[in-house]
Design a protein around this motif. Structure first.
Motif, PDB file in Angstrom:
ATOM      1  N   PRO A 109     -23.049  86.008  60.339  1.00 43.21           N
ATOM      2  CA  PRO A 109     -24.136  86.471  59.713  1.00 43.21           C
ATOM      3  C   PRO A 109     -25.135  85.108  59.288  1.00 43.21           C
ATOM      4  CG  PRO A 109     -22.553  87.288  58.235  1.00 43.21           C
ATOM      5  CD  PRO A 109     -22.151  86.220  60.270  1.00 43.21           C
ATOM      6  N   ASN A 110     -24.724  84.394  58.712  1.00 43.88           N
ATOM      7  CA  ASN A 110     -25.432  83.606  58.362  1.00 43.88           C
ATOM      8  C   ASN A 110     -25.776  82.446  59.936  1.00 43.88           C
ATOM      9  OD1 ASN A 110     -24.613  82.388  55.539  1.00 43.88           O
ATOM     10  ND2 ASN A 110     -22.081  82.593  56.425  1.00 43.88           N
ATOM     11  N   ALA A 111     -25.757  81.916  60.757  1.00 43.16           N
ATOM     12  CA  ALA A 111     -26.409  81.516  62.094  1.00 43.16           C
ATOM     13  C   ALA A 111     -27.246  82.708  62.145  1.00 43.16           C
ATOM     14  CB  ALA A 111     -25.241  81.634  63.414  1.00 43.16           C
ATOM     15  N   TYR A 112     -27.000  84.164  62.385  1.00 41.52           N
ATOM     16  CA  TYR A 112     -27.787  85.218  62.598  1.00 41.52           C
ATOM     17  C   TYR A 112     -29.524  84.987  61.924  1.00 41.52           C
ATOM     18  CZ  TYR A 112     -30.017  89.527  63.754  1.00 41.52           C
ATOM     19  OH  TYR A 112     -30.791  89.564  64.647  1.00 41.52           O
ATOM     20  N   LYS A 113     -29.082  84.181  60.143  1.00 44.95           N
ATOM     21  CA  LYS A 113     -30.241  84.522  59.929  1.00 44.95           C
ATOM     22  C   LYS A 113     -30.956  83.283  60.277  1.00 44.95           C
ATOM     23  CE  LYS A 113     -28.512  86.545  55.593  1.00 44.95           C
ATOM     24  NZ  LYS A 113     -27.505  85.835  54.203  1.00 44.95           N
ATOM     25  N   ILE A 114     -30.715  81.755  60.557  1.00 46.09           N
ATOM     26  CA  ILE A 114     -31.366  81.051  61.288  1.00 46.09           C
ATOM     27  C   ILE A 114     -31.950  81.278  62.627  1.00 46.09           C
ATOM     28  CG2 ILE A 114     -31.638  78.333  61.722  1.00 46.09           C
ATOM     29  CD1 ILE A 114     -28.998  78.174  59.628  1.00 46.09           C
ATOM     30  N   LEU A 115     -31.388  81.944  63.457  1.00 48.10           N
ATOM     31  CA  LEU A 115     -31.694  81.805  64.711  1.00 48.10           C
ATOM     32  C   LEU A 115     -33.014  83.117  64.289  1.00 48.10           C
ATOM     33  CD1 LEU A 115     -28.613  83.179  66.688  1.00 48.10           C
ATOM     34  CD2 LEU A 115     -29.880  80.948  66.458  1.00 48.10           C
ATOM     35  N   ASP A 116     -33.063  84.293  63.813  1.00 43.04           N
ATOM     36  CA  ASP A 116     -34.003  84.649  63.621  1.00 43.04           C
ATOM     37  C   ASP A 116     -35.203  84.515  63.042  1.00 43.04           C
ATOM     38  OD1 ASP A 116     -34.574  87.839  64.033  1.00 43.04           O
ATOM     39  OD2 ASP A 116     -34.166  88.671  62.006  1.00 43.04           O
ATOM     40  N   ARG A 117     -35.191  83.694  62.232  1.00 43.77           N
ATOM     41  CA  ARG A 117     -36.092  83.157  61.346  1.00 43.77           C
ATOM     42  C   ARG A 117     -36.564  82.189  62.474  1.00 43.77           C
ATOM     43  NH1 ARG A 117     -33.860  81.798  55.625  1.00 43.77           N
ATOM     44  NH2 ARG A 117     -33.205  83.275  54.884  1.00 43.77           N
ATOM     45  N   GLN A 149     -39.076  68.740  58.025  1.00 39.06           N
ATOM     46  CA  GLN A 149     -37.854  69.619  56.930  1.00 39.06           C
ATOM     47  C   GLN A 149     -38.360  70.519  56.552  1.00 39.06           C
ATOM     48  OE1 GLN A 149     -35.030  67.508  56.587  1.00 39.06           O
ATOM     49  NE2 GLN A 149     -34.383  69.714  56.633  1.00 39.06           N
ATOM     50  N   ASP A 150     -39.692  70.725  56.077  1.00 33.58           N
ATOM     51  CA  ASP A 150     -40.247  71.632  55.670  1.00 33.58           C
ATOM     52  C   ASP A 150     -39.993  72.788  56.248  1.00 33.58           C
ATOM     53  OD1 ASP A 150     -42.321  70.507  56.932  1.00 33.58           O
ATOM     54  OD2 ASP A 150     -43.925  71.834  56.192  1.00 33.58           O
ATOM     55  N   LYS A 151     -40.616  73.191  57.477  1.00 31.29           N
ATOM     56  CA  LYS A 151     -40.181  73.893  58.239  1.00 31.29           C
ATOM     57  C   LYS A 151     -38.942  74.457  58.726  1.00 31.29           C
ATOM     58  CE  LYS A 151     -43.667  73.584  60.791  1.00 31.29           C
ATOM     59  NZ  LYS A 151     -45.444  72.921  62.549  1.00 31.29           N
ATOM     60  N   VAL A 152     -37.796  73.272  58.532  1.00 28.52           N
ATOM     61  CA  VAL A 152     -36.200  73.377  58.344  1.00 28.52           C
ATOM     62  C   VAL A 152     -35.894  74.758  57.457  1.00 28.52           C
ATOM     63  CG1 VAL A 152     -33.920  72.820  59.649  1.00 28.52           C
ATOM     64  CG2 VAL A 152     -36.230  71.833  60.214  1.00 28.52           C
ATOM     65  N   ASN A 153     -36.574  73.903  56.441  1.00 31.37           N
ATOM     66  CA  ASN A 153     -35.725  73.906  55.037  1.00 31.37           C
ATOM     67  C   ASN A 153     -36.092  75.866  55.399  1.00 31.37           C
ATOM     68  OD1 ASN A 153     -34.567  71.820  54.473  1.00 31.37           O
ATOM     69  ND2 ASN A 153     -36.630  71.379  53.363  1.00 31.37           N
ATOM     70  N   ASP A 154     -37.062  76.526  55.507  1.00 30.21           N
ATOM     71  CA  ASP A 154     -37.521  77.220  55.693  1.00 30.21           C
ATOM     72  C   ASP A 154     -37.163  78.678  56.934  1.00 30.21           C
ATOM     73  OD1 ASP A 154     -39.586  77.557  54.467  1.00 30.21           O
ATOM     74  OD2 ASP A 154     -41.493  77.454  55.962  1.00 30.21           O
ATOM     75  N   TRP A 155     -35.904  78.142  57.887  1.00 28.30           N
ATOM     76  CA  TRP A 155     -34.939  78.777  58.684  1.00 28.30           C
ATOM     77  C   TRP A 155     -34.174  78.692  57.738  1.00 28.30           C
ATOM     78  CZ3 TRP A 155     -36.290  74.893  63.638  1.00 28.30           C
ATOM     79  CH2 TRP A 155     -37.454  74.339  63.449  1.00 28.30           C
ATOM     80  N   THR A 156     -33.520  77.218  56.958  1.00 24.60           N
ATOM     81  CA  THR A 156     -32.216  77.742  56.711  1.00 24.60           C
ATOM     82  C   THR A 156     -32.253  78.227  54.928  1.00 24.60           C
ATOM     83  OG1 THR A 156     -32.022  74.883  56.232  1.00 24.60           O
ATOM     84  CG2 THR A 156     -31.532  76.067  58.165  1.00 24.60           C
ATOM     85  N   GLU A 157     -32.948  77.994  54.537  1.00 31.50           N
ATOM     86  CA  GLU A 157     -32.817  78.243  53.040  1.00 31.50           C
ATOM     87  C   GLU A 157     -32.259  79.802  52.642  1.00 31.50           C
ATOM     88  OE1 GLU A 157     -36.479  78.864  51.069  1.00 31.50           O
ATOM     89  OE2 GLU A 157     -35.781  79.629  49.437  1.00 31.50           O
ATOM     90  N   GLY A 158     -31.085  79.502  51.490  1.00 30.91           N
ATOM     91  CA  GLY A 158     -30.739  79.946  51.050  1.00 30.91           C
ATOM     92  C   GLY A 158     -29.225  80.769  52.390  1.00 30.91           C
ATOM     93  N   VAL A 159     -29.468  80.170  53.450  1.00 28.16           N
ATOM     94  CA  VAL A 159     -27.600  80.574  54.233  1.00 28.16           C
ATOM     95  C   VAL A 159     -26.510  79.204  53.709  1.00 28.16           C
ATOM     96  CG1 VAL A 159     -27.344  80.216  56.804  1.00 28.16           C
ATOM     97  CG2 VAL A 159     -29.491  81.549  56.213  1.00 28.16           C
ATOM     98  N   GLU A 160     -26.107  79.733  54.136  1.00 33.91           N
ATOM     99  CA  GLU A 160     -24.457  79.464  52.918  1.00 33.91           C
ATOM    100  C   GLU A 160     -24.013  78.540  54.647  1.00 33.91           C
ATOM    101  OE1 GLU A 160     -20.966  81.746  51.906  1.00 33.91           O
ATOM    102  OE2 GLU A 160     -22.518  83.282  51.286  1.00 33.91           O
ATOM    103  N   LYS A 161     -23.335  77.645  54.951  1.00 29.51           N
ATOM    104  CA  LYS A 161     -23.420  76.508  55.406  1.00 29.51           C
ATOM    105  C   LYS A 161     -21.464  77.151  56.153  1.00 29.51           C
ATOM    106  CE  LYS A 161     -25.634  72.454  54.490  1.00 29.51           C
ATOM    107  NZ  LYS A 161     -25.622  71.014  54.970  1.00 29.51           N
ATOM    108  N   VAL A 162     -21.008  76.596  57.551  1.00 28.20           N
ATOM    109  CA  VAL A 162     -19.505  77.261  57.686  1.00 28.20           C
ATOM    110  C   VAL A 162     -18.691  76.179  58.156  1.00 28.20           C
ATOM    111  CG1 VAL A 162     -20.908  78.987  58.475  1.00 28.20           C
ATOM    112  CG2 VAL A 162     -20.556  77.710  59.984  1.00 28.20           C
ATOM    113  N   ASP A 163     -17.880  75.913  58.467  1.00 28.11           N
ATOM    114  CA  ASP A 163     -16.876  74.911  58.561  1.00 28.11           C
ATOM    115  C   ASP A 163     -16.391  74.897  60.038  1.00 28.11           C
ATOM    116  OD1 ASP A 163     -14.831  72.690  58.846  1.00 28.11           O
ATOM    117  OD2 ASP A 163     -13.453  73.919  57.468  1.00 28.11           O
ATOM    118  N   GLY A 164     -17.222  74.893  61.213  1.00 21.18           N
ATOM    119  CA  GLY A 164     -16.959  74.496  62.271  1.00 21.18           C
ATOM    120  C   GLY A 164     -16.559  75.841  63.103  1.00 21.18           C
TER     121      GLY A 164
END
Ligand code: PBE
Length: 267
Positions: A109-117, A149-164
């Protein structure tokens, strides 16, 4: 006879690229649809070969007709024009979409948010492509991320990091998709994913997403270029929509050539 016959000058040949490219399907279709192109030939080869021939022709101010597209640095490097395409066989404005395997939203679900944005402009992609003429794609992508970095932040904002967690990006081998693939690889790696990129022909790319061997692709050109593959596989994949709009494909010639339309090429 003083009238120049462009067909004769270019040996009734259009310089194409790799046979697996969507561009070649459109160009072959163009040769079939325009009666004035009966007897013309589309040369198969490679993108780098096409670009070498284009550069050589321009250095010598010779006529040449190639299959071209943008985003691409060829338009920044040379004075070029698209031939008008009144039958629309090369489509109009194309988009580049993000597609993913079914189930990815539940599994990641976390990666999906970034891919979708993920969404950027042709100028962004071109900046990476142009710089990658001189440095490796990874370095060009790293620099673009630092400067945007502003554009990248829009894609990743609020998304939880994962471990590998592993993600496989399925891509195509062209510079436009090397640019988007490298940028997204780095963005996902910053979020903790382990990312691989597999470059394949468009047909294989759609198959890999539809059968779940690959996770995501940022490389489909739609609605026309890869439209047949999309129709074939759309029920077995998820379409996350456009990641870029304003792409284009067509027959491209140097500005100095005295021709404006595909229809004006003599048989
Ligand atoms: N291209 C242009 C791809 C997509 C459009 C060469 C980058 C292709 O022809 O399949």
């Amino acid at each position: 006879d003083e009238v120049t016959n462009i067909g004769e000058e270019v040996d009734y040949t259009i310089i194409g690229i790799e046979p697996g490219a969507g561009t070649m399907d459109l160009a072959n279709n163009t040769l079939e649809e325009y009666e004035n192109l009966a007897g013309w030939e589309l040369l198969e080869g490679s993108t780098s070969g096409m670009l070498t021939e284009l550069g050589d022709a321009i250095n010598n101010e010779e006529p040449i007709i190639v299959t071209g597209w943008n985003p691409h640095w060829m338009f920044a490097s040379y004075d070029l024009k698209y031939l008008e395409d009144p039958k629309g066989t090369f489509g109009a404005v194309e988009n580049i979409n993000t597609i993913a395997r079914k189930g990815i939203e539940e599994d990641m679900p976390n990666a999906y948010k970034i891919l979708d944005r993920f969404y950027w402009e042709p100028e962004d992609m071109e900046a990476v492509m142009l710089e990658a003429q001189d440095v490796p794609f990874e370095e060009a992508a790293t620099n673009w991320i630092e400067e945007n970095q502003d554009k990248v932040n829009d894609w990743t904002e609020g998304v939880e990091k994962v471990d590998g967690k592993a993600i496989e990006i399925v891509s195509t081998p062209w510079d436009s998709e090397r640019a988007s693939g490298q940028v997204m690889k780095l963005v996902l790696e910053q979020q903790g994913y382990e990312v691989t990129i597999t470059p394949v022909d468009p047909a294989i790319m759609f198959e890999a997403i539809a059968n779940g061997e690959g996770d995501v692709s940022f490389a489909p050109w739609l609605p026309v270029t890869h439209g047949a593959f999309y129709e074939e596989h759309k029920d077995n994949m998820v379409d996350l929509g456009e990641n870029l709009t304003g792409a284009k494909i067509g027959m491209v010639v140097p500005e100095y050539m005295d021709i404006e339309s595909i229809e004006d090429l003599q048989p």
